[in-house]
Design an enzyme around this catalytic site. Sequence first.
Site, PDB file in Angstrom:
ATOM      1  N   LYS A  98       0.863  -1.195   0.000  1.00 60.58           N
ATOM      2  CA  LYS A  98       0.000   0.000   0.000  1.00 60.58           C
ATOM      3  C   LYS A  98       0.890   1.233   0.000  1.00 60.58           C
ATOM      4  CE  LYS A  98      -4.406   1.092   0.082  1.00 60.58           C
ATOM      5  NZ  LYS A  98      -5.539   0.384  -0.527  1.00 60.58           N
ATOM      6  N   GLY A 108     -20.595   7.041   2.430  1.00 66.76           N
ATOM      7  CA  GLY A 108     -19.532   7.363   1.471  1.00 66.76           C
ATOM      8  C   GLY A 108     -20.093   7.238   0.067  1.00 66.76           C
ATOM      9  N   ASN A 119     -15.898   6.478  -5.412  1.00 71.25           N
ATOM     10  CA  ASN A 119     -15.841   5.385  -6.388  1.00 71.25           C
ATOM     11  C   ASN A 119     -16.621   4.170  -5.876  1.00 71.25           C
ATOM     12  OD1 ASN A 119     -14.810   2.747  -7.246  1.00 71.25           O
ATOM     13  ND2 ASN A 119     -13.502   3.904  -8.609  1.00 71.25           N
TER      14      ASN A 119
HETATM   15  P1  NAD Z   1     -13.247   8.013  -2.788  1.00 71.47           P
HETATM   16  O1  NAD Z   1     -12.250   9.052  -2.477  1.00 71.47           O
HETATM   17  O2  NAD Z   1     -13.664   7.841  -4.206  1.00 71.47           O
HETATM   18  O3  NAD Z   1     -14.576   8.236  -1.907  1.00 71.47           O
HETATM   19  C1  NAD Z   1     -14.592   8.392  -0.524  1.00 71.47           C
HETATM   20  C2  NAD Z   1     -15.989   8.861  -0.134  1.00 71.47           C
HETATM   21  O4  NAD Z   1     -16.097   8.933   1.290  1.00 71.47           O
HETATM   22  C3  NAD Z   1     -16.366  10.256  -0.652  1.00 71.47           C
HETATM   23  O5  NAD Z   1     -17.696  10.245  -1.093  1.00 71.47           O
HETATM   24  C4  NAD Z   1     -16.241  11.141   0.582  1.00 71.47           C
HETATM   25  O6  NAD Z   1     -17.086  12.273   0.515  1.00 71.47           O
HETATM   26  C5  NAD Z   1     -16.712  10.169   1.644  1.00 71.47           C
HETATM   27  N1  NAD Z   1     -16.309  10.537   2.991  1.00 71.47           N
HETATM   28  C6  NAD Z   1     -15.146  11.080   3.407  1.00 71.47           C
HETATM   29  N2  NAD Z   1     -15.184  11.309   4.730  1.00 71.47           N
HETATM   30  C7  NAD Z   1     -16.394  10.870   5.155  1.00 71.47           C
HETATM   31  C8  NAD Z   1     -17.036  10.839   6.403  1.00 71.47           C
HETATM   32  N3  NAD Z   1     -16.412  11.268   7.493  1.00 71.47           N
HETATM   33  N4  NAD Z   1     -18.289  10.343   6.461  1.00 71.47           N
HETATM   34  C9  NAD Z   1     -18.906   9.898   5.351  1.00 71.47           C
HETATM   35  N5  NAD Z   1     -18.357   9.912   4.142  1.00 71.47           N
HETATM   36  C10 NAD Z   1     -17.114  10.390   4.043  1.00 71.47           C
HETATM   37  O7  NAD Z   1     -12.672   6.635  -2.208  1.00 71.47           O
HETATM   38  P2  NAD Z   1     -13.058   5.160  -2.610  1.00 71.47           P
HETATM   39  O8  NAD Z   1     -12.092   4.675  -3.616  1.00 71.47           O
HETATM   40  O9  NAD Z   1     -14.517   5.102  -2.878  1.00 71.47           O
HETATM   41  O10 NAD Z   1     -12.717   4.384  -1.253  1.00 71.47           O
HETATM   42  C11 NAD Z   1     -13.624   4.303  -0.171  1.00 71.47           C
HETATM   43  C12 NAD Z   1     -13.176   3.180   0.753  1.00 71.47           C
HETATM   44  O11 NAD Z   1     -13.135   1.950   0.009  1.00 71.47           O
HETATM   45  C13 NAD Z   1     -11.778   3.337   1.351  1.00 71.47           C
HETATM   46  O12 NAD Z   1     -11.755   2.752   2.632  1.00 71.47           O
HETATM   47  C14 NAD Z   1     -10.900   2.516   0.403  1.00 71.47           C
HETATM   48  O13 NAD Z   1      -9.696   2.091   0.997  1.00 71.47           O
HETATM   49  C15 NAD Z   1     -11.850   1.367   0.139  1.00 71.47           C
HETATM   50  N6  NAD Z   1     -11.522   0.617  -1.066  1.00 71.47           N
HETATM   51  C16 NAD Z   1     -11.457   1.226  -2.280  1.00 71.47           C
HETATM   52  C17 NAD Z   1     -11.181   0.462  -3.410  1.00 71.47           C
HETATM   53  C18 NAD Z   1     -11.199   1.061  -4.795  1.00 71.47           C
HETATM   54  O14 NAD Z   1     -11.119   0.284  -5.751  1.00 71.47           O
HETATM   55  N7  NAD Z   1     -11.346   2.362  -4.952  1.00 71.47           N
HETATM   56  C19 NAD Z   1     -10.909  -0.896  -3.285  1.00 71.47           C
HETATM   57  C20 NAD Z   1     -10.991  -1.496  -2.022  1.00 71.47           C
HETATM   58  C21 NAD Z   1     -11.291  -0.718  -0.927  1.00 71.47           C
END
Ligand code: NAD
Length: 411
Positions: free
Chosen positions: A104, A219, A222
């Site tokens: 990571k 959230g 993505n």
């Molecule tokens: P992102 O940046 O696209 O979205 C994050 C979202 O969380 C946004 O909508 C933001 O407004 C919201 N957010 C931030 N702080 C918040 C809070 N305090 N309360 C509520 N919402 C809040 O990120 P992502 O890629 O969607 O990732 C989200 C989670 O999924 C993370 O934990 C990431 O590690 C995990 N994840 C992502 C992927 C991927 O393929 N993108 C894969 C596995 C795990």
Amino acid sequence: MHNPFKNAMAQLDKVAKINKSFSAEFIKRMRQPDRDIRISIPIKMDDGSLRVFEGYRVEYNNALGPYKGGIRYHLDTEINEVKALAFWMALKCAVAGIPMGGGKGGVTVDPKKLSKGELEKLSRGWVQKLSDILGPYKDVPAPDVNTTPEIMAWMADEYKKITKNKNINETRATFTGKPIDKGGSEGRGPATGLGGFYAFDALRKELKLPEECKVVVQGFGNVGGNVARIFTENKHKVIAVSDSKSAIFNKNGLDLEGVENYKKKTGSFKNFPGAKNITNAELLELPCDLLIPAAFENVITEKNAGKIKAKAILELANGPTTPEADEILFKKDIPVVPDILANSGGVVVSYFEWDQNLKNKHWSEEKVFEKLNKIMKGASKKMLEKTKKTKTSLRMGAFILALERIKEKIL
Ligand code: NAD
């Protein structure tokens, strides 16, 4: 300040207690990453000033294949968070049964405060400091919170410039999550949300959930945005959504397309017509069939776990539930489909991208989704078998499955 790595190690200690076939030596080895690297990235800002950002790469374990894992840009990102995410990534690849290890990366930064040019310099700077350890057979980064396909393309381009490797298949395979025209895979965008849906679908009856669930999503990036859409398309009702600034609820279901357009226009969900404004804390405690945390770690803790009214939880964020909350939910008989299985769809399609790049192939979206579904279904079934055999939580079942696969290769 919370320490996700402490939580990750508490989970490891718990599994060691449950499964006595893991030797003390093996557990000791799994407590340390192979390497954790901190870098400084000096950037000339648009106003002429110099800023130095702190960046990271943790290579946790490569027993099953090259280190693999996303890069996070966030103000709260620090080494313990990156270590925890790298540890979970090692287990995630093992649960999914793909030939990848766990890594990571990250940078402590609020990317929304940077101009596009500054963001590009920062991303290229991260690669300049780490190019020696990266490579298709060594360490393959991907996107995570606040990193996009465009950022991955800048990084792959920088890597190509530095290494002067003329083999485009290899330089492309060093970064996944790229735009399609730069060697990205079909389906990588929705992969995490879709993989979560496939896992839910495979486990729904075991979780004793109805055919049409009321779903709450925290959230809306993505992962959260895609999963809310996918559940809606599959006849479930999304009754609440949130982002960092706002949260809304309608017990009869939200018009998701309307919600998406409203957020695009206004920047948040606040005052969306036909829904009630609530807080993010209230959202987690709503009565529903399925709660999907899809934002950040440590949101379900000992403080609110007792108040959760969901019938089941699907963890699409990494580490959203603390070990203390896990105990409370287990006693309350609320099953938690753990992150290392539920959100592995992203890394699975990243692995597909790596594989396609190295073979100079491009698969159709249909083929990607079919292969993803097969992996998610298989992993869910195997996790369930381990869980039933040990009469523990789904998380412990997934941990046992993953650690047995890693152990086989390293001891
Ligand atoms: P992102 O940046 O696209 O979205 C994050 C979202 O969380 C946004 O909508 C933001 O407004 C919201 N957010 C931030 N702080 C918040 C809070 N305090 N309360 C509520 N919402 C809040 O990120 P992502 O890629 O969607 O990732 C989200 C989670 O999924 C993370 O934990 C990431 O590690 C995990 N994840 C992502 C992927 C991927 O393929 N993108 C894969 C596995 C795990």
